[in-house]
Design an enzyme around this catalytic site. Structure first.
Site, PDB file in Angstrom:
ATOM      1  NE  ARG A  68      -3.332  -0.077   2.915  1.00 60.67           N
ATOM      2  CZ  ARG A  68      -2.844  -0.313   4.149  1.00 60.67           C
ATOM      3  NH1 ARG A  68      -2.049   0.560   4.735  1.00 60.67           N
ATOM      4  NH2 ARG A  68      -3.171  -1.424   4.773  1.00 60.67           N
ATOM      5  CE1 TYR A 122     -15.423  16.239 -13.769  1.00 58.67           C
ATOM      6  CE2 TYR A 122     -14.891  15.368 -11.606  1.00 58.67           C
ATOM      7  CZ  TYR A 122     -15.208  15.164 -12.930  1.00 58.67           C
ATOM      8  OH  TYR A 122     -15.284  13.891 -13.418  1.00 58.67           O
ATOM      9  CG  ASP A 194      -9.414  20.228 -10.920  1.00 58.20           C
ATOM     10  OD1 ASP A 194      -8.578  19.979 -11.814  1.00 58.20           O
ATOM     11  OD2 ASP A 194     -10.468  19.585 -10.770  1.00 58.20           O
ATOM     12  CE  LYS A 219     -10.972  13.550 -16.968  1.00 58.97           C
ATOM     13  NZ  LYS A 219     -11.410  14.586 -16.072  1.00 58.97           N
TER      14      LYS A 219
HETATM   15  C1  PLP Z   1     -12.245  14.477 -14.895  1.00 60.52           C
HETATM   16  C2  PLP Z   1     -11.978  15.577 -13.941  1.00 60.52           C
HETATM   17  C3  PLP Z   1     -11.745  15.321 -12.584  1.00 60.52           C
HETATM   18  C4  PLP Z   1     -11.874  13.950 -11.995  1.00 60.52           C
HETATM   19  O1  PLP Z   1     -10.969  13.039 -12.484  1.00 60.52           O
HETATM   20  P1  PLP Z   1     -11.280  11.452 -12.532  1.00 60.52           P
HETATM   21  O2  PLP Z   1      -9.923  10.913 -12.777  1.00 60.52           O
HETATM   22  O3  PLP Z   1     -12.255  11.237 -13.631  1.00 60.52           O
HETATM   23  O4  PLP Z   1     -11.831  11.081 -11.185  1.00 60.52           O
HETATM   24  C5  PLP Z   1     -11.443  16.375 -11.770  1.00 60.52           C
HETATM   25  N1  PLP Z   1     -11.384  17.639 -12.256  1.00 60.52           N
HETATM   26  C6  PLP Z   1     -11.596  17.925 -13.533  1.00 60.52           C
HETATM   27  C7  PLP Z   1     -11.498  19.332 -13.989  1.00 60.52           C
HETATM   28  C8  PLP Z   1     -11.923  16.910 -14.421  1.00 60.52           C
HETATM   29  O5  PLP Z   1     -12.200  17.208 -15.699  1.00 60.52           O
END
Ligand code: PLP
Length: 401
Positions: A68, A122, A194, A219
């Site tokens: 972990r 988000y 973010d 992403k």
């Molecule tokens: C997709 C996304 C997330 C979350 O990511 P996941 O890996 O899908 O949990 C957070 N912030 C933004 C801006 C996103 O587009």
């Protein structure tokens, strides 16, 4: 997990070199090393003796202890991401971007605390604030993404954290991050951003005063729509708190997924440049079309966020939105369904182009989304933009039908 060995290296060089420490890529018994850190799959770690077990039980995180706590594959990705963010002390990895956001909020907030959350966050970030954080006694106030230094008026004695996301999800408002972080520093409030849209290549967050920067690696870092992961990268002051909370929450990521993320990271610079170029070609074409209401892309000169974007970002990615003038839900569906090059699907940042209908009006509370034209979000991939434009032209023709 340490700061970059040579912080003077430029970002593209760091992407090529990050995480490739000789102790993770080479086994002296084999007489040489390999380019990429191998995939170390492990739950159990074996010890030489009881004394060894006891000694390593108190080891720091980059010694093998238990699965972990990670293996060299995991540390290599975390290390590469830390190198990539000037001013960072360390990076923690999570099974998704959402898990990174929720772990960060849980680590930094306690019952009785007050949180300032950007209104264009988000949607799952909002859900966590409105449900779980509320049940745990944390109050959330949403603020206008364009608030800038006036955020000062919303800070209460109990305010512990300001959360930013720029450009905003679905609507792409650009925040004045340096103005907000300057106020936060002065008032002793932590900031978390973010930064999934820009990555540190286009917006080095800590250098703009942010304390904790988050990315959905799902992403652009992964870049191939085949793995999910999230990260938090933080200043020396905050990193120990995040690390402790992450261990307590039990978050752990797969070394196989880390290898995929490392592979993606190596080409991020070239991919992002192409996503940007293709995205701008498509956005400029859309902006000229009579069927299009407006294009929500901060790199276009007419965009309301353009001046801040030009001041703070060193480039654009390939994710943006646009509205279909006078189109209702059914017309939007005709448009989207007529496309062949664009997949209909969530997530973004992969090599393939995607489209989703989006409806921000219902997920705003501090501001009002008044545009009544139907909105869509495009993630522009690495295809030839001429084919994407021809496809969109087909879609616009179907609008009238
Ligand atoms: C997709 C996304 C997330 C979350 O990511 P996941 O890996 O899908 O949990 C957070 N912030 C933004 C801006 C996103 O587009």
């Amino acid at each position: 997990m340490s700061k970059s060995d040579d912080s003077n290296l430029r970002p593209a060089t760091k992407l090529a070199q990050g995480g490739r420490r000789p102790e993770w890529t080479g086994d002296p018994r084999l007489g040489g090393g390999v380019v990429n850190p191998p995939v170390w799959r492990a739950s159990t770690i074996l010890y030489d003796s009881v004394a060894d077990l006891r000694a390593r039980g108190h080891a720091t995180h980059d010694k093998l202890y238990y699965g972990r706590r990670g293996t060299p594959t995991v540390w290599a990705l975390a290390d590469a991401l830390t190198d990539f963010e000037p001013g960072a002390e360390g990076t923690l990895l999570y099974p998704s971007g959402v898990a990174a956001i929720t772990a960060g909020l849980l680590a930094l907030l306690a019952p009785g605390d007050h949180l300032l959350m950007v209104d264009s966050a988000y949607e799952p970030t909002r859900l966590f604030c409105d449900d779980m954080l509320k049940r745990y006694g944390v109050r959330t106030t949403y603020y206008d993404p364009l608030i800038g230094k006036d955020i000062a008026a919303l800070i209460e004695p109990a305010t512990k954290l300001i959360f930013l996301e720029s450009p905003g999800s679905l609507t792409f408002e650009v925040q004045d991050v340096p103005a907000i972080t300057a106020v936060a520093r002065e008032r002793g409030v932590v900031t978390m951003l973010d930064n999934t849209w820009a990555t540190p290549l286009l917006f080095p967050a800590l250098a703009h005063g942010v304390d904790v920067t988050m990315m959905s690696l799902t992403k652009y870092v992964g870049g191939h729509s085949d793995a999910m992961m999230g990260s938090l990268t933080a200043t020396p002051t905050l990193w120990p708190r995040l690390r402790k909370a992450t261990y307590q929450l039990g978050h752990s990521v797969s070394p196989d997924d880390c290898a995929l993320m490392l592979r993606g990271l190596r080409t991020l610079d070239v991919r992002l440049a192409r996503h940007a170029e293709n995205g701008l070609a498509v956005a400029r074409w859309l902006a000229e079309r009579p069927e299009v209401g407006r294009v929500l892309h901060p790199a276009l000169p007419g965009d309301p966020g353009h001046a801040l974007w030009a001041r703070d970002f060193s480039g654009t990615s390939g994710l943006f939105g646009f509205t279909l003038a006078d189109a209702d839900d059914a017309a939007r569906a005709r448009f989207v369904d007529a496309l062949a090059c664009f997949g209909i699907g969530f997530s973004w940042g992969g090599y393939e182009s995607l489209i989703v209908p989006s409806d921000p009006a219902g997920i705003r509370t501090a501001t009002t989304w008044t545009d009544r034209d139907a909105l869509v979000r495009l993630s522009i991939g690495l295809e030839d933009p001429a084919d994407l434009i021809a496809d969109l032209e087909r879609g616009l023709a179907a609008l009238a039908a």
